[in-house]
Design an enzyme around this catalytic site. Structure first.
Site, PDB file in Angstrom:
ATOM      1  N   SER A 263       3.397  -1.909  10.428  1.00 39.54           N
ATOM      2  CA  SER A 263       4.859  -1.894  10.597  1.00 39.54           C
ATOM      3  C   SER A 263       5.543  -3.226  10.265  1.00 39.54           C
ATOM      4  CB  SER A 263       5.238  -1.430  12.003  1.00 39.54           C
ATOM      5  OG  SER A 263       4.785  -0.106  12.218  1.00 39.54           O
TER       6      SER A 263
ATOM      7  N   GLY B 257       2.376   2.510  10.788  1.00 37.61           N
ATOM      8  CA  GLY B 257       3.279   3.636  10.573  1.00 37.61           C
ATOM      9  C   GLY B 257       3.980   4.104  11.837  1.00 37.61           C
TER      10      GLY B 257
ATOM     11  N   GLU C 243      -5.434  -4.943  10.999  1.00 41.05           N
ATOM     12  CA  GLU C 243      -4.428  -3.902  11.188  1.00 41.05           C
ATOM     13  C   GLU C 243      -4.678  -3.154  12.490  1.00 41.05           C
ATOM     14  OE1 GLU C 243      -2.505  -2.758   7.240  1.00 41.05           O
ATOM     15  OE2 GLU C 243      -4.276  -1.512   7.404  1.00 41.05           O
TER      16      GLU C 243
ATOM     17  N   ASN D  53       0.858  -1.189   0.000  1.00 44.59           N
ATOM     18  CA  ASN D  53       0.000   0.000   0.000  1.00 44.59           C
ATOM     19  C   ASN D  53       0.895   1.241   0.000  1.00 44.59           C
ATOM     20  OD1 ASN D  53      -1.838   2.022   0.474  1.00 44.59           O
ATOM     21  ND2 ASN D  53      -2.379   1.351   2.551  1.00 44.59           N
TER      22      ASN D  53
ATOM     23  N   HIS E 225      -9.614   1.150   5.089  1.00 39.87           N
ATOM     24  CA  HIS E 225      -8.309   1.350   5.740  1.00 39.87           C
ATOM     25  C   HIS E 225      -8.500   2.318   6.906  1.00 39.87           C
ATOM     26  CE1 HIS E 225      -4.216   2.660   6.478  1.00 39.87           C
ATOM     27  NE2 HIS E 225      -3.838   1.525   5.920  1.00 39.87           N
TER      28      HIS E 225
ATOM     29  N   LYS F  78       0.039   4.244  -0.294  1.00 39.60           N
ATOM     30  CA  LYS F  78      -0.641   5.434   0.255  1.00 39.60           C
ATOM     31  C   LYS F  78      -0.435   6.626  -0.686  1.00 39.60           C
ATOM     32  CE  LYS F  78      -0.228   3.355   4.745  1.00 39.60           C
ATOM     33  NZ  LYS F  78      -0.086   3.462   6.184  1.00 39.60           N
TER      34      LYS F  78
ATOM     35  N   GLU G 231      -6.887   4.766   7.861  1.00 43.28           N
ATOM     36  CA  GLU G 231      -6.712   6.182   7.499  1.00 43.28           C
ATOM     37  C   GLU G 231      -7.989   6.721   6.852  1.00 43.28           C
ATOM     38  OE1 GLU G 231      -3.021   5.661   5.388  1.00 43.28           O
ATOM     39  OE2 GLU G 231      -2.073   5.139   7.301  1.00 43.28           O
TER      40      GLU G 231
HETATM   41  P1  PGA Z   1       2.763   0.449   7.696  1.00 44.67           P
HETATM   42  O1  PGA Z   1       1.305   0.595   7.053  1.00 44.67           O
HETATM   43  O2  PGA Z   1       3.358  -0.829   7.151  1.00 44.67           O
HETATM   44  O3  PGA Z   1       3.530   1.672   7.231  1.00 44.67           O
HETATM   45  O4  PGA Z   1       2.597   0.399   9.166  1.00 44.67           O
HETATM   46  C1  PGA Z   1       0.446  -0.506   6.957  1.00 44.67           C
HETATM   47  C2  PGA Z   1      -0.879  -0.099   6.385  1.00 44.67           C
HETATM   48  O5  PGA Z   1      -1.310   1.024   6.625  1.00 44.67           O
HETATM   49  O6  PGA Z   1      -1.535  -0.880   5.673  1.00 44.67           O
END
Ligand code: PGA
Length: 257
Positions: A214, A174, A168, A9, A96, A11, A98
């Site tokens: 992460s 992140g 998640e 992803n 997601h 983003k 976000e």
């Molecule tokens: P990240 O993001 O690996 O940077 O923690 C994962 C995600 O948002 O799917």
């Protein structure tokens, strides 16, 4: 047997054709020999077309990061599942954290999107997960159960079969903080049991549940070793072809372990 699936992803990164194509060309040569992992790159809308052209006839698929639930009409700024399918997208990420937290997407909205994504022939990757405060107050399983029931409301089992669930934990996205393989596996088992209760054992055995939050080359192997974890949704570490390749390799090794 469930093949692991690794989603990269991106983003709101690598949204210009030159940087997207450069990264994909590197990745294509690195992953040539991978044959038991589904690899899905999920770039910004602006480079979906370039990405789809670049990965043609390779073992990499392309997905979108979001969509709206209507097929067309006066919805300024939105993208239809039909457009994505026609363009050559195979997957779409829905719900997601976000999208839920920054853009206020509700379980009900995600449920509507999910049904339309399936109708359009896209394979949805649906994210669920708890906030830190919910985990710390012992509410993780309640939150997951509630999100699951609302997000997948009225879905038939043959539809759920086509969905990948991404667990998640929001506190791990992140932040550099990863759930331990045991913490992740515990929730994956819980989700599988929920599926078994509502849809039956066969569906519970078929649906892929990937972990996200992460994931890095250094922790991927231990996470993917867990029986109920079918790969991962990778954010930050998916922006470098080498680190993403290491993570894909870890998923491939988990199949042959
Ligand atoms: P990240 O993001 O690996 O940077 O923690 C994962 C995600 O948002 O799917």
């Amino acid at each position: 047997m469930r093949n692991p699936i690794i989603g990269g992803n991106w983003k709101m990164n690598k949204g210009t054709p030159s940087e997207a194509i450069e990264m994909l060309e590197e990745l294509i040569s690195l992953v040539k020999k991978i044959d038991s992992v589904d690899i899905v790159i999920v770039p910004p809308f602006t480079v979906l077309f370039s990405a789809i052209q670049t990965v043609k006839n390779t073992n990499i698929m392309v997905g979108a990061q979001n969509m709206y639930y209507e097929e067309k009409g006066a919805f300024t700024g939105e993208v239809s599942p039909v457009f994505l399918k026609e363009l050559g997208c195979k997957y779409v990420i829905l719900g997601h954290s976000e999208r839920r937290d920054i853009f206020n997407e509700s379980d009900d909205l995600i449920n509507k999107k999910l049904k339309k994504a399936l109708k359009a022939g896209l394979n949805p990757i649906v994210c669920i997960g708890e906030h830190l405060e919910e985990r710390e107050t012992g509410r993780t399983k309640d939150v997951i159960e509630n999100q699951f029931k609302l997000t997948f409301k009225d879905l038939k089992s043959e539809e759920l079969d086509r969905v990948t669930i991404a667990y998640e934990p929001i506190w791990a996205i992140g932040t550099g903080k990863t759930a331990t393989p045991e913490q992740a596996e515990e929730i994956h088992i819980f989700i599988r049991e929920l599926i078994a209760t509502i849809y039956g054992k066969n569906t519970a055995e078929t649906v892929r549940i990937q972990y996200g939050g992460s994931i890095k080359p250094t922790n991927a192997k231990e996470i993917f070793k867990k029986e109920n974890i079918d790969g991962g949704l990778v954010g930050g570490a998916s922006l470098q072809s080498k680190s993403l390749y290491e993570i894909i390799k870890a998923a491939e090794e988990s199949v042959n372990q």
